[in-house]
Write a protein that holds these residues in place. Structure first.
Motif, PDB file in Angstrom:
ATOM      1  N   GLY A  90       0.801  -1.230   0.000  1.00  0.00           N
ATOM      2  CA  GLY A  90       0.000   0.000   0.000  1.00  0.00           C
ATOM      3  C   GLY A  90       0.827   1.271   0.000  1.00  0.00           C
ATOM      4  O   GLY A  90       0.319   2.361  -0.288  1.00  0.00           O
ATOM      5  N   TRP A  91       2.117   1.150   0.333  1.00  0.00           N
ATOM      6  CA  TRP A  91       2.959   2.336   0.572  1.00  0.00           C
ATOM      7  C   TRP A  91       3.081   3.266  -0.648  1.00  0.00           C
ATOM      8  O   TRP A  91       2.880   4.485  -0.508  1.00  0.00           O
ATOM      9  N   PRO A  92       3.368   2.725  -1.857  1.00  0.00           N
ATOM     10  CA  PRO A  92       3.551   3.654  -2.993  1.00  0.00           C
ATOM     11  C   PRO A  92       2.322   4.529  -3.218  1.00  0.00           C
ATOM     12  O   PRO A  92       2.434   5.750  -3.435  1.00  0.00           O
TER      13      PRO A  92
ATOM     14  N   ARG B 158       0.277  14.476  -3.288  1.00  0.00           N
ATOM     15  CA  ARG B 158      -0.769  15.287  -3.958  1.00  0.00           C
ATOM     16  C   ARG B 158      -1.440  16.220  -2.950  1.00  0.00           C
ATOM     17  O   ARG B 158      -1.672  17.405  -3.225  1.00  0.00           O
ATOM     18  N   ALA B 159      -1.738  15.676  -1.764  1.00  0.00           N
ATOM     19  CA  ALA B 159      -2.400  16.494  -0.738  1.00  0.00           C
ATOM     20  C   ALA B 159      -1.473  17.616  -0.273  1.00  0.00           C
ATOM     21  O   ALA B 159      -1.926  18.728   0.028  1.00  0.00           O
ATOM     22  N   GLU B 160      -0.172  17.318  -0.243  1.00  0.00           N
ATOM     23  CA  GLU B 160       0.784  18.352   0.151  1.00  0.00           C
ATOM     24  C   GLU B 160       0.791  19.471  -0.894  1.00  0.00           C
ATOM     25  O   GLU B 160       0.740  20.658  -0.551  1.00  0.00           O
ATOM     26  N   ALA B 161       0.796  19.041  -2.172  1.00  0.00           N
ATOM     27  CA  ALA B 161       0.799  20.038  -3.257  1.00  0.00           C
ATOM     28  C   ALA B 161      -0.467  20.891  -3.214  1.00  0.00           C
ATOM     29  O   ALA B 161      -0.453  22.076  -3.551  1.00  0.00           O
ATOM     30  N   ALA B 162      -1.561  20.274  -2.763  1.00  0.00           N
ATOM     31  CA  ALA B 162      -2.834  21.003  -2.689  1.00  0.00           C
ATOM     32  C   ALA B 162      -2.908  21.878  -1.434  1.00  0.00           C
ATOM     33  O   ALA B 162      -3.913  22.586  -1.217  1.00  0.00           O
ATOM     34  N   GLY B 163      -1.900  21.781  -0.570  1.00  0.00           N
ATOM     35  CA  GLY B 163      -1.838  22.646   0.609  1.00  0.00           C
ATOM     36  C   GLY B 163      -2.688  22.185   1.778  1.00  0.00           C
ATOM     37  O   GLY B 163      -2.910  22.951   2.718  1.00  0.00           O
ATOM     38  N   VAL B 164      -3.129  20.927   1.760  1.00  0.00           N
ATOM     39  CA  VAL B 164      -3.939  20.459   2.895  1.00  0.00           C
ATOM     40  C   VAL B 164      -3.173  19.548   3.843  1.00  0.00           C
ATOM     41  O   VAL B 164      -3.702  19.127   4.885  1.00  0.00           O
ATOM     42  N   LEU B 165      -1.948  19.225   3.484  1.00  0.00           N
ATOM     43  CA  LEU B 165      -1.183  18.270   4.296  1.00  0.00           C
ATOM     44  C   LEU B 165       0.283  18.683   4.313  1.00  0.00           C
ATOM     45  O   LEU B 165       0.794  19.192   3.301  1.00  0.00           O
ATOM     46  N   GLN B 166       0.947  18.477   5.451  1.00  0.00           N
ATOM     47  CA  GLN B 166       2.413  18.567   5.477  1.00  0.00           C
ATOM     48  C   GLN B 166       2.931  17.263   6.046  1.00  0.00           C
ATOM     49  O   GLN B 166       2.589  16.914   7.184  1.00  0.00           O
ATOM     50  N   VAL B 167       3.705  16.552   5.245  1.00  0.00           N
ATOM     51  CA  VAL B 167       4.281  15.296   5.746  1.00  0.00           C
ATOM     52  C   VAL B 167       5.562  15.667   6.489  1.00  0.00           C
ATOM     53  O   VAL B 167       6.615  15.851   5.896  1.00  0.00           O
TER      54      VAL B 167
ATOM     55  N   LEU C  69      11.523   4.924   2.840  1.00  0.00           N
ATOM     56  CA  LEU C  69      12.000   6.318   2.777  1.00  0.00           C
ATOM     57  C   LEU C  69      12.352   6.703   1.347  1.00  0.00           C
ATOM     58  O   LEU C  69      12.045   7.820   0.893  1.00  0.00           O
ATOM     59  N   ALA C  70      12.967   5.772   0.627  1.00  0.00           N
ATOM     60  CA  ALA C  70      13.353   6.065  -0.760  1.00  0.00           C
ATOM     61  C   ALA C  70      12.105   6.320  -1.609  1.00  0.00           C
ATOM     62  O   ALA C  70      12.079   7.229  -2.447  1.00  0.00           O
ATOM     63  N   LEU C  71      11.072   5.530  -1.393  1.00  0.00           N
ATOM     64  CA  LEU C  71       9.831   5.725  -2.164  1.00  0.00           C
ATOM     65  C   LEU C  71       9.166   7.064  -1.807  1.00  0.00           C
ATOM     66  O   LEU C  71       8.624   7.749  -2.682  1.00  0.00           O
ATOM     67  N   ALA C  72       9.210   7.407  -0.518  1.00  0.00           N
ATOM     68  CA  ALA C  72       8.637   8.696  -0.108  1.00  0.00           C
ATOM     69  C   ALA C  72       9.401   9.831  -0.774  1.00  0.00           C
ATOM     70  O   ALA C  72       8.805  10.798  -1.272  1.00  0.00           O
ATOM     71  N   ASP C  73      10.707   9.681  -0.812  1.00  0.00           N
ATOM     72  CA  ASP C  73      11.556  10.706  -1.431  1.00  0.00           C
ATOM     73  C   ASP C  73      11.239  10.823  -2.919  1.00  0.00           C
ATOM     74  O   ASP C  73      11.090  11.924  -3.461  1.00  0.00           O
ATOM     75  N   LYS C  74      11.075   9.656  -3.541  1.00  0.00           N
ATOM     76  CA  LYS C  74      10.783   9.643  -4.984  1.00  0.00           C
ATOM     77  C   LYS C  74       9.443  10.332  -5.270  1.00  0.00           C
ATOM     78  O   LYS C  74       9.272  10.985  -6.305  1.00  0.00           O
ATOM     79  N   ALA C  75       8.521  10.204  -4.320  1.00  0.00           N
ATOM     80  CA  ALA C  75       7.211  10.851  -4.505  1.00  0.00           C
ATOM     81  C   ALA C  75       7.293  12.356  -4.242  1.00  0.00           C
ATOM     82  O   ALA C  75       6.296  13.065  -4.399  1.00  0.00           O
ATOM     83  N   GLY C  76       8.451  12.816  -3.803  1.00  0.00           N
ATOM     84  CA  GLY C  76       8.623  14.261  -3.600  1.00  0.00           C
ATOM     85  C   GLY C  76       8.444  14.684  -2.148  1.00  0.00           C
ATOM     86  O   GLY C  76       8.439  15.881  -1.853  1.00  0.00           O
TER      87      GLY C  76
END
Ligand SMILES: Cc1ncc(COP(=O)(O)O)c(C=O)c1O
Length: 379
Positions: free
Chosen positions: A140-142, A150-159, A192-199
């Motif tokens: 489920g991680w990817p 996407r939610a971060e880009a939309a300004g509703v989330l900060q990871v 962590l690498a996948l999270a990084d790849k997602a930006g």
């Protein structure tokens, strides 16, 4: 001491423990874990003591606990990592509580709550790297990291964080356990690498509990997340000396004493019978106060510097000690567990007698037992 019993907590000891533990992970943030009423020590006093000792974050299980920390006026970065259906996510966002995202539905619910609140939610994505408890599966991680980006880009989330939790860090002498920790660290690197790849660019990556903090420097990442060691207890039964001191002492006053002949059955079920004429001392703490009934005939306690074992069945509100011919009178102090000095048992001794872990001993001290605090700096 209050009339019948107390759990004395030395807050300076908690602060000193945190300071000592910080030296073991000098380059990482330190999240003091204060869930479950600060492992029974009192959540708010424990939180303040940890901050005084150098903690830079606080961690709890539930949002309700986090809100209590905020209500106490503590504005430190604060993570709550169990979010069950119906949890007050909106209130957490309003209070600046960061949320652990352990399942895709929690991400969806958090995004929805952030939109409703009109401010971004700060979240830590939790990867299940092998504990198979909370956390997002490898499969489920990817999708979750993409959705979070996407939610971060939309300004509703900060990871702000990515984290995980270890299954076997408390068995450092076991090669199988060491392999298990290594496999989880490898899986964490992948996540962590996948999270990084997602930006995603989280501020803190974290996986180390007390045991990993103490034995696996390669697990420290940006933040360590110890609980039990900060309270002065070792997470590892075979490694008792970890350079910290137990902060809690559970003590009671003898309520009455009586002399009985040999052959006297003691307490419910007469599961203890005196083998000589002896003195019995009644201690007003029972299973309602966190003295497990399973401690009948095995739980240790110190009276006047001498160790005794509970005689017979632990009742709801009381148990009995057979003290032989030792001088004892009503009002004398009995210590169930404390710092281990002068014959006093520790919570670890209790855990070993009962086949459990010290976490269970300290967290179960009941609400009826007043906590009293000692501290030079904090109250
Ligand atoms: C997610 C998480 N992190 C950290 C801790 C702290 O663990 P410990 O008390 O073993 O240091 C716990 C406690 O159970 C936990 O659930």
């Amino acid at each position: 001491m209050p009339a019948f019993a107390e759990a004395r907590v030395d807050l300076d000891v908690i602060s000193a423990n945190v300071a000592a533990l910080r030296e073991r992970a000098p380059n990482s943030h330190f999240m003091g874990v204060v869930k479950a009423d600060g492992y029974g020590h009192g959540m708010i006093p424990a939180a303040r003591a940890m901050l005084a000792g150098g903690a830079t974050w606080l961690g709890v299980a539930f949002i309700e606990e986090a809100l209590e920390v905020r209500r106490a006026g503590i504005d430190t970065p604060l993570l709550a990592w169990i979010v069950p259906p119906g949890a007050p996510i909106g209130a957490a966002i309003e209070a600046g509580v960061e949320l652990g995202i352990s399942d895709p539905w929690v991400l969806d619910a958090t995004v929805a709550a952030a939109r409703a609140a009109g401010r971004p939610a700060r979240v830590h994505l939790k990867a299940d790297t092998g504990l198979n408890r909370g956390g997002i599966t490898r499969e489920g991680w990817p999708e979750v990291v993409e959705a979070a980006a996407r939610a971060e880009a939309a300004g509703v989330l900060q990871v702000t964080g990515v984290f995980s939790h270890l299954a076997r860090a408390d068995e450092p002498a076991d090669p199988g356990a060491r392999d298990s920790v290594q496999a989880q660290l490898d899986a964490f690197d992948e996540a962590l690498a996948l999270a990084d790849k997602a930006g995603l660019r989280p501020e803190v990556r974290h996986i180390a509990n007390s045991a990993a903090l103490l034995t696996r420097p390669d697990s420290h990442f940006d933040l360590v997340r110890p609980g039990i060691a900060a309270y002065g207890l070792s997470p590892m039964p075979d490694l008792r000396d970890i350079g910290v001191r137990p902060a809690m002492t559970l003590a009671a006053r003898v309520a009455l004493v009586k002399r009985v002949p040999a052959g006297s059955g003691v307490s419910y079920g007469h599961r203890y019978v005196t083998d000589r004429e002896t003195t019995l001392a009644l201690v007003p703490l029972g299973y309602a106060d966190g003295v497990p009934r399973a401690a009948s005939n095995i739980g240790p306690a110190a009276l006047g510097g001498r160790r005794h074992v509970i005689a017979g069945t632990v009742c709801m509100d009381q148990f009995v000690l057979d003290v032989g011919n030792d001088p004892v009178e009503a009002g004398d102090e009995v210590v169930l567990f404390g710092d281990g000095e002068n014959g006093v048992p520790t919570a670890q001794d209790w855990a070993e007698a009962l086949g459990t872990i010290p976490y269970e001993i300290v967290t179960r001290v009941g609400v009826r037992v007043p906590r009293t605090y000692r501290s030079g700096a904090v109250s």
